[in-house]
Design a protein around this motif. Structure first.
Motif, PDB file in Angstrom:
ATOM      1  N   ARG A  91       0.844  -1.207   0.000  1.00 28.25           N
ATOM      2  CA  ARG A  91       0.000   0.000   0.000  1.00 28.25           C
ATOM      3  C   ARG A  91       0.874   1.251   0.000  1.00 28.25           C
ATOM      4  NH1 ARG A  91      -5.103  -1.682   2.759  1.00 28.25           N
ATOM      5  NH2 ARG A  91      -5.648   0.501   3.058  1.00 28.25           N
ATOM      6  N   ILE A  92       0.522   2.211  -0.837  1.00 25.86           N
ATOM      7  CA  ILE A  92       1.146   3.537  -0.760  1.00 25.86           C
ATOM      8  C   ILE A  92      -0.015   4.534  -0.734  1.00 25.86           C
ATOM      9  CG2 ILE A  92       2.763   5.167  -1.795  1.00 25.86           C
ATOM     10  CD1 ILE A  92       4.078   2.839  -3.238  1.00 25.86           C
ATOM     11  N   PRO A  93      -0.567   4.834   0.441  1.00 25.09           N
ATOM     12  CA  PRO A  93      -1.764   5.672   0.504  1.00 25.09           C
ATOM     13  C   PRO A  93      -1.541   7.031  -0.159  1.00 25.09           C
ATOM     14  CG  PRO A  93      -1.227   4.747   2.666  1.00 25.09           C
ATOM     15  CD  PRO A  93      -0.079   4.433   1.761  1.00 25.09           C
ATOM     16  N   GLY A  94      -2.415   7.357  -1.086  1.00 19.69           N
ATOM     17  CA  GLY A  94      -2.293   8.626  -1.791  1.00 19.69           C
ATOM     18  C   GLY A  94      -1.091   8.700  -2.710  1.00 19.69           C
ATOM     19  N   GLY A  95      -0.296   7.628  -2.776  1.00 20.65           N
ATOM     20  CA  GLY A  95       0.853   7.599  -3.682  1.00 20.65           C
ATOM     21  C   GLY A  95       2.062   8.361  -3.163  1.00 20.65           C
ATOM     22  N   THR A 103      -5.946  -0.013  -0.675  1.00 22.45           N
ATOM     23  CA  THR A 103      -5.183   1.243  -0.586  1.00 22.45           C
ATOM     24  C   THR A 103      -6.065   2.440  -0.933  1.00 22.45           C
ATOM     25  OG1 THR A 103      -3.295   0.009  -1.434  1.00 22.45           O
ATOM     26  CG2 THR A 103      -3.123   2.407  -1.433  1.00 22.45           C
ATOM     27  N   ILE A 104      -6.007   3.480  -0.127  1.00 20.07           N
ATOM     28  CA  ILE A 104      -6.739   4.704  -0.445  1.00 20.07           C
ATOM     29  C   ILE A 104      -5.964   5.436  -1.541  1.00 20.07           C
ATOM     30  CG2 ILE A 104      -7.802   6.800   0.470  1.00 20.07           C
ATOM     31  CD1 ILE A 104      -8.680   4.194   1.946  1.00 20.07           C
ATOM     32  N   VAL A 105      -6.586   5.564  -2.694  1.00 17.66           N
ATOM     33  CA  VAL A 105      -5.955   6.270  -3.812  1.00 17.66           C
ATOM     34  C   VAL A 105      -6.182   7.766  -3.634  1.00 17.66           C
ATOM     35  CG1 VAL A 105      -6.277   6.698  -6.285  1.00 17.66           C
ATOM     36  CG2 VAL A 105      -6.057   4.365  -5.455  1.00 17.66           C
ATOM     37  N   GLY A 106      -5.200   8.570  -4.038  1.00 18.93           N
ATOM     38  CA  GLY A 106      -5.372  10.013  -3.860  1.00 18.93           C
ATOM     39  C   GLY A 106      -4.639  10.813  -4.911  1.00 18.93           C
ATOM     40  N   ASN A 107      -4.621  12.117  -4.676  1.00 16.21           N
ATOM     41  CA  ASN A 107      -3.896  13.026  -5.551  1.00 16.21           C
ATOM     42  C   ASN A 107      -2.415  12.902  -5.207  1.00 16.21           C
ATOM     43  OD1 ASN A 107      -2.823  15.155  -6.964  1.00 16.21           O
ATOM     44  ND2 ASN A 107      -3.717  16.745  -5.650  1.00 16.21           N
ATOM     45  N   PRO A 108      -1.587  12.421  -6.131  1.00 19.05           N
ATOM     46  CA  PRO A 108      -0.178  12.210  -5.775  1.00 19.05           C
ATOM     47  C   PRO A 108       0.549  13.520  -5.483  1.00 19.05           C
ATOM     48  CG  PRO A 108      -0.512  11.875  -8.129  1.00 19.05           C
ATOM     49  CD  PRO A 108      -1.872  12.052  -7.535  1.00 19.05           C
ATOM     50  N   LEU A 109      -0.038  14.642  -5.892  1.00 22.02           N
ATOM     51  CA  LEU A 109       0.593  15.935  -5.620  1.00 22.02           C
ATOM     52  C   LEU A 109       0.016  16.618  -4.388  1.00 22.02           C
ATOM     53  CD1 LEU A 109       0.962  17.480  -9.190  1.00 22.02           C
ATOM     54  CD2 LEU A 109       2.790  16.733  -7.654  1.00 22.02           C
TER      55      LEU A 109
END
Ligand code: SF4
Length: 518
Positions: free
Chosen positions: A74-78, A142-148
């Motif tokens: 998991r990489i939450p939000g990237g 994994t919670i996906v998010g805005n990587p920025l």
């Protein structure tokens, strides 16, 4: 806040067989068994019914069937720190034959792991605040998010605290570790929909609303999206959600899914089918019964879709700092490259590395006077911020190199097709091409300008690899999945067929027309 499970009163004779494994043992219990038993007693000691639960540990059996596993982290939000990236690099080196794949949910994936490796991997991940647990399985992934998030000039507000809050709440939470099937959440306030809201089970998208004469920034909420053989676009609930109330809404939606989602036929067990069958009005009524009435819709602030592509050097929200989007061809990188990225993050940037749902990587916080030095690093010849047109927009799932469900090989094939198109087709706009090896849709072919799904076709010489082709997918305003073309193309003809298709578009498109409107 959590709600008592009410689904247990279902008629057991109608439940699919997977439900019985989950009733026998919570998916999360497999982690203890892997650590205390199977890693000590070896691969041969694992009973088949427990293999079905390995997903909760983030682990699948891989192809070829030689006792090896794939693991998703998991990489939450990237967002990764350089310290975490170094641990990931070393784990890949120690156990994963150096291979590191970036996935379409901002996670990373290892291959070639053995059961004996698992305890050490889990421990080393935990030491840097990372986890593989529930990266797969019938649970919130994994919670996906805005990587920025936090540095983005195109976001309404920093969504990092809310991604972190969701991750803390759902990861390892036994109230929600037995859902009818996989469950995907995104949170982003990027106005270009960088987390692909419409394909998620539950997504929070940027919105604002005037309340008591003040503009309040928050979210709109979409539910019931998903891909696979029958793709659904998520539908919007009539509510405006302040960020601090987002978790309450998520708990309510997840509770509805847990308790009312279908557990009879497994392929029918996604939230999208519940939303489709109830209709969005009934879903809204049911959620209000759980969490109370919410303010009605505000102003939607999504203005377009960037498909999570950030390649090149771009200014951040604070003057003098930049993010640098790097292309990772078909999402495949390796331990040495990950170590170098960690070094660059510390030397030139803010110490973080960001992963995108387009299977690429970004470095952030690069000061103006350090950009040139970063661009001169030798690794940026391969992971380039200026990729060729087709290589830059080609996405691929794992395919039959490692995936037990795959019909065809995809990753290396997709890379070769992108190389071919870059050699043979000149066009002044990016065309997004996605490859999947079976109908499950991990490579998200449905949202692509051109989506290719692996299959087989009969020839006089026997069955050969082939692809079904679909065109015209897009997300954001005007979202639609692509439409299948008739026929099936043998794999050795795909390159030339795509070249002809794209050149036809180039010749006949009208001014301002994009591929999905052609
Ligand atoms: Fe495997 Fe199919 Fe997913 Fe590709 S789309 S990774 S072949 S399950």
């Amino acid at each position: 806040m959590a709600y008592e499970a009410v689904w247990m009163d279902r008629d057991p004779s109608k439940l699919n067989k997977f439900e019985f494994y989950k009733m026998e043992k919570d998916g999360l219990d497999i982690i203890r068994d892997i650590v205390e038993k199977y890693s000590k007693e070896g691969f041969a000691s694992i009973p088949q019914e427990d293999f079905n639960l390995f997903k909760w540990a983030g682990v699948y059996q891989q192809k070829p069937n030689t006792g090896h596993f794939m693991m998703r982290i998991r990489i939450p939000g990237g967002v990764l720190t350089s310290a975490q990236a170094r641990v990931l690099a070393q784990l890949g080196r120690d156990y994963g034959r150096d291979l590191i794949d970036v996935t379409t949910r901002q996670a990373i994936q290892y291959h070639w792991l053995e059961i004996e490796h698992m305890p050490d991997i889990f421990n080393r991940l935990e030491a840097v605040g990372m986890s593989a647990f529930e990266a797969c399985g019938d649970c919130p992934r994994t919670i996906v998010g805005n990587p920025l998030a936090g540095v983005d000039p195109n976001e309404l507000f920093d969504t990092t605290p809310w991604v972190d809050e969701f991750e803390r709440f759902f990861l390892g939470n036994r109230d929600f570790s037995n859902l009818p099937r996989k469950y995907k959440i995104s949170i982003s306030s990027n106005i270009y929909n960088s987390a692909n809201a419409e394909i998620q089970c539950l997504s929070f998208t940027p919105a604002s609303k005037t309340i008591d004469g003040q503009e309040v920034l928050g979210f709109h909420v979409l539910v019931g999206g998903g891909l696979s053989a029958k793709p659904h676009l998520a539908k919007r609930l009539d509510m405006f959600v302040r960020p601090e109330e987002a978790l309450k809404v998520a708990i309510g939606v997840t509770t509805l899914f847990r308790d009312h989602g279908y557990r009879e036929k497994r392929h029918y067990a996604r939230l999208k089918y519940l939303v489709a069958e109830w209709g969005i009005e009934k879903f809204q009524e049911e959620i209000a019964k759980l969490i109370g009435e919410m303010p009605s819709l505000g102003d939607d602030r999504t203005v377009g879709w960037n498909a999570a592509y950030f390649d090149g050097v771009h200014p951040q929200n604070k003057p003098g700092l930049n993010y640098v989007g790097l292309n990772v061809p078909v999402g495949r990188t390796n331990s040495d490259e990950f170590d170098l990225l960690a070094d660059y993050a510390d030397k030139y940037g803010d110490g973080t590395i960001r992963t995108t749902v387009s299977q690429n990587i970004m470095l952030t916080g690069v000061a103006d006077d350090k950009v040139d030095a970063l661009l001169n690093e030798p690794l940026l010849q391969r992971l380039t911020p200026n990729p060729n047109r087709f290589m830059s927009r080609t996405v691929s799932c794992t395919g039959n190199e490692f995936c037990n469900l795959a019909i065809v090989e995809t990753k290396e094939y997709a890379r070769r097709i992108a190389l071919y198109l870059d050699e043979h087709v000149q066009i002044d706009e990016p065309i997004r091409i996605h490859f999947i090896g079976c109908p499950n849709g991990c490579g998200q072919k449905h949202v692509a300008d051109i989506g290719l799904q692996g299959s087989l076709v009969k020839t006089p010489e026997g069955m050969v690899d082939a692809y079904d082709i679909a065109v015209g997918g897009t997300l954001g305003p005007g979202a639609k999945y692509n439409t299948a073309l008739k026929g099936r193309v043998k794999s050795d003809q795909v390159g030339s067929v795509l070249a002809q298709l794209i050149l036809h578009y180039k010749e006949y498109r009208e001014s301002g027309e994009s591929f999905h409107r052609f």
